[in-house]
Write an enzyme that holds these catalytic residues in place. Structure first.
Site, short mmCIF file in Angstrom:
data_model
loop_
_atom_site.label_atom_id
_atom_site.label_comp_id
_atom_site.label_asym_id
_atom_site.label_seq_id
_atom_site.Cartn_x
_atom_site.Cartn_y
_atom_site.Cartn_z
N SER A 1 -55.09 -5.74 -17.88
CA SER A 1 -56.03 -4.64 -18.03
C SER A 1 -55.77 -3.46 -17.11
O SER A 1 -56.44 -2.44 -17.22
CB SER A 1 -57.46 -5.14 -17.82
N GLU B 1 0.80 -1.22 0.00
CA GLU B 1 0.00 0.00 0.00
C GLU B 1 0.84 1.28 0.00
O GLU B 1 0.44 2.28 -0.58
CB GLU B 1 -0.95 0.01 1.21
#
Length: 824
Positions: free
Chosen positions: A394, A111
């Site tokens: 519907s 890192e």
């Protein structure tokens, strides 16, 4: 005189002097360029320094508690109660003295190799990282941020891409310098090792050691420590349980970096690299301490919350967010209990599924959402509330047909419409209802309440596809392919979309985009509020007149949604069912449906319910006529609950809506447009075009379905078109199919609502009556079933679905023939 005498040549001394002068001029020019470059460079540094310190002054405070705390995302309901904490398990915080030196060496090597030499910010690292990225030799050091800067970002700032600004980078660097001054390198390493996200809801490397290996950090070997050290860069991808190949690559990167940083020998690295990354992995893993009681209630809602956060660029694993939602926990729990017990509704099996969404009509806030029932311990599974691959049947009629007809054509509620023989334009396919009959000239109100198909499609044809599409667009729905007339009896949309669309009827015509998020607060205290700005979707007159007609769906003796009715409550709604395609219809009973919907609303809530099976083509996975009412029963139970402490007021007609008496009923029309009750306006030839639609319906209404029909020329072929993509454009549709079974078959399902009488005698000499009085004979012909039939096969009797079987004992007499509507 000779030429030499007339043009004397320069001497050597003169040539040397000339060359020297020219050389001096060149050097002077170069020196000037260098001075300008240096000047610009220094000016840039000065400007950068000024900008840096200007931004740094506004940096938030950073405390030891923020450096040590976890970065889980906390989620709140509408009452500001914490309902979930993503990754918030009991972290095993480990002090520096108990962290293995090899782990510290591994973290620093991969890192921030100059960690012990820099002062929180490392200019050399920034330049080096840039060069390594260009040459491809970064050994994983792909950014310029130091380990201290990463700690600051995890503790204070959001990791959203939208927040990666120069201002944030300046503040991050400034705080890193301050942290480096205040804390020792060992303390900073301790904070970092305990804070980083390690995948699977795990925070901190000590917790990760127990999760992945069942041991504490002090008992792990080199290859395991290297694995943990490499995971924070991409914890999901480098998970050794689920992605061993990527995990090995990252672990070996760490080991190589440790050799380069003289933390281990090449021999040690080689031995560790030869070991499988899955060696020593635990067979069981600690369970997160997320409130599992809440989790089961809110699973679908929470999944959609995280989807909205992700779409806005937030990282819910590392940003330390406080997320305030619109969730009404009481309504959510009740909806969950309705679906997961038999105390309210009798379900046929645990495989029978439900998707539901409830929104506040006045602001678009999603107050409850159900993604399924009886899902077991599955977390973040299929959210059926937002799937868009099932036809709405519907329930599409108010938003695709009759709403646009009032909005654009000024139809009154008593508008005469034609329920007569109809063929889709340019084809030999006939559209019929469940009873294979026609009712002749009827009113628009009657056609909607009873959900007759032919009047709905004729109305859409009169409106025009373009204007209907615009109307739907105003309600947040967009489609990849052009709609056709068949979409007048079914749209491929989600319950979330439909609840939001019907909410516009409830509030007088304003559309609000549905949203679950109310406010998000990042770790640095920055707050972002959410709220949909309402847009006018239709006139108040259209909203009121549709609402007035939809009341009859639930209260009229001919209504298709009487099972949803709540006595004394002002409400409106619409049913929807879809039939199986004819290439499969013979394998299920004649009255079988694939989907059953109910969407209804009051002035306070809009609720849409879908019911059906995930694998609708699997044996036995159909909805019998008696079970089509389940969607209505769920609606009735939930709406009754949420309305207990809410106002119950009726809608009032806008000033431009005129009431008129027609027989024994009150009808409405838009002022200045009373219409002609004796002349139907949609009774023309079915192949005609609407001259008000500039593209023409012949083109717009072609029957080239985006979901190909497999038997379009067969008798009794059901071919309702599915809009390609099926995703009404609110960005939240997570459709795409419940299972592979859905995509392996033609599912051009038809809207099949009906009120097939329990004792319908098809030999009745008046069965083919096309007069308006035929309604009395059939009792009710509620929501229709589009059956597209070859002309040569029109005599084939089609028996579809009856939604009005729910009506209590009712006998209707006509021509000495008794029709019995049976209560189940």
């Amino acid at each position: 005189m000779s030429s030499n005498q007339s043009d004397p040549q320069p001497t050597r001394s003169e040539l040397r002097t000339k060359r020297k002068g020219s050389s001096n001029n060149g050097h002077h020019y170069i020196r000037r360029i260098i001075k300008w470059v240096i000047g610009l460079f220094l000016a840039a540094i000065l400007v950068g320094a000024v900008v840096f310190f200007y931004y740094a002054q506004g940096a938030p405070d950073i405390s030891q508690s923020s450096l040590k705390s976890d970065t889980s995302t906390k989620v709140y309901d509408a009452n500001n109660n914490v309902i979930s904490r993503l990754g918030a398990q009991n972290r095993d915080y480990v002090k520096s003295k108990h962290i293995p030196s090899q782990l510290k060496g591994a973290v620093v090597s991969i890192e921030d190799r100059r960690f012990y030499k820099n002062h929180g910010v490392d200019p050399i690292r920034i330049i080096s990282a840039a060069m390594h990225n260009v040459t491809g030799s970064s050994l994983g050091l792909q950014g310029g941020s130091t380990l201290t800067q990463q700690l600051v970002k995890l503790s204070v700032f959001s990791t959203a891409k939208s927040d990666q600004t120069l201002k944030r980078k300046s503040q991050e660097a400034w705080l890193a310098i301050k942290v480096d001054q205040k804390y020792s390198k060992q303390q900073i390493l301790e904070f970092y090792i305990n804070k980083v996200y390690m995948g699977n809801g795990v925070y901190g490397m000590q917790t990760a050691a127990h999760y992945y290996y069942g041991k504490s950090l002090s008992k792990l070997n080199l290859q395991q420590l290297a694995m943990l050290a490499g995971m924070p860069q991409s914890p999901t991808n480098y998970d050794p349980i689920h992605h061993p190949q990527y995990a090995k690559y990252r672990r070996d990167q760490v080991l190589t970096a440790m050799v380069a940083n003289k933390q281990i020998t090449a021999s040690q690295a080689a031995t560790a690299k030869a070991t499988s990354v899955q060696t020593g992995l635990a067979t069981t893993h600690p369970v997160s301490t997320i409130n599992l009681t809440n989790q089961k209630y809110i699973d679908a809602y929470l999944k959609q919350v995280y989807a909205e956060l992700k779409s806005d660029g937030y990282n819910t694993n590392t940003d330390g967010l406080r997320v305030y939602t619109n969730l009404d926990m009481a309504a959510q729990k009740h909806l969950y209990n309705i679906a997961n017990s038999n105390n309210y509704v009798a379900y046929p099996s645990n495989k029978f599924q439900v998707g539901a969404t409830m929104v506040n009509p006045h602001n678009g806030r999603v107050v409850a959402m159900l993604g399924g029932r009886k899902t077991g311990k599955v977390t973040f599974g299929l959210n059926r509330a937002v799937q868009t691959d099932r036809s709405s049947g519907s329930t599409a009629k108010p938003i695709a047909d009759y709403g646009p007809a009032i909005q654009y054509l000024k139809y009154p509620t008593y508008q005469p419409v034609q329920d007569t023989q109809y063929y889709y334009p340019g084809s030999n396919r006939q559209l019929n209802d469940f009873d294979n009959k026609h009712e002749g000239t009827i009113t628009m109100r009657k056609a909607l309440v009873e959900s007759r198909n032919i009047p709905a499609v004729r109305t859409l044809e009169a409106v025009g596809i373009n204007r209907a599409t615009n109307f739907l667009g105003n309600l947040g729905m967009t489609f990849n392919d052009k709609l056709t007339l068949q979409n007048g009896i079914g749209l491929y949309i989600s319950t979330e979309q439909e609840a939001a669309a019907y909410a516009a009827f409830a509030n007088g015509g304003t559309y609000y985009k549905p949203h679950l998020l109310n406010r998000v607060v990042t770790a640095d205290g920055k707050s972002h509020s959410y709220g949909a700005k309402g847009t006018r979707a239709m006139s108040p007159a259209t909203a009121f007149m549709i609402t007035d007609m939809l009341k009859g769906v639930m209260t009229s003796t001919n209504g298709s949604g009487t099972a949803a009715n709540i006595s004394g409550l002002y409400q409106a709604g619409k049913t929807g069912t879809t039939a199986y395609p004819d290439d499969y219809a013979s394998q299920v009973p004649a009255d079988a449906a694939m989907d059953s919907w109910f969407t209804g609303y009051t002035k306070n809530y809009s609720l849409s319910i879908w019911t059906g099976y995930d694998k609708q083509f699997q044996t036995g996975h159909y909805i019998p006529e008696a079970q089509t009412r389940i969607a209505q029963e769920i609606y009735r139970s939930e709406m009754s609950y949420v309305q207990q402490n809410a106002s119950n007021t009726d809608w009032t007609a806008p000033s431009d809506v005129v009431a008129t008496k027609r027989g024994n009923s009150t009808e409405y029309y838009v002022a200045g447009y009373p219409g002609d009750a004796s002349t139907p306006t949609n009774d023309g030839n079915s192949s005609s075009t609407n001259t008000n639609d500039t593209t023409g319906n012949n083109q717009a209404n072609t029957n080239n379905s985006s979901r190909p029909t497999t038997s379009s020329e067969r008798p009794s072929t059901s071919t309702e078109q599915r809009p390609s993509g099926g995703n009404g454009g609110n960005g939240n549709g997570n459709g795409g199919g419940n299972d592979n079974d859905n995509n392996s078959r033609n599912t051009n399902s038809a809207s099949t609502e009906s009120s097939r009488t329990g004792n319908n005698n098809n030999n009745d000499s008046n069965s083919n009556s096309t007069t308006a009085n035929s309604n009395a004979s059939s009792g009710r012909s509620s929501t229709s079933a589009p059956r597209l039939v070859n002309k040569q096969a029109t005599k084939k009797v089609l028996v579809l679905i009856n939604e009005n079987w729910l009506i209590p004992e009712l006998f209707v007499f006509r021509d000495n023939m008794k029709y019995h509507h049976q209560r189940d």
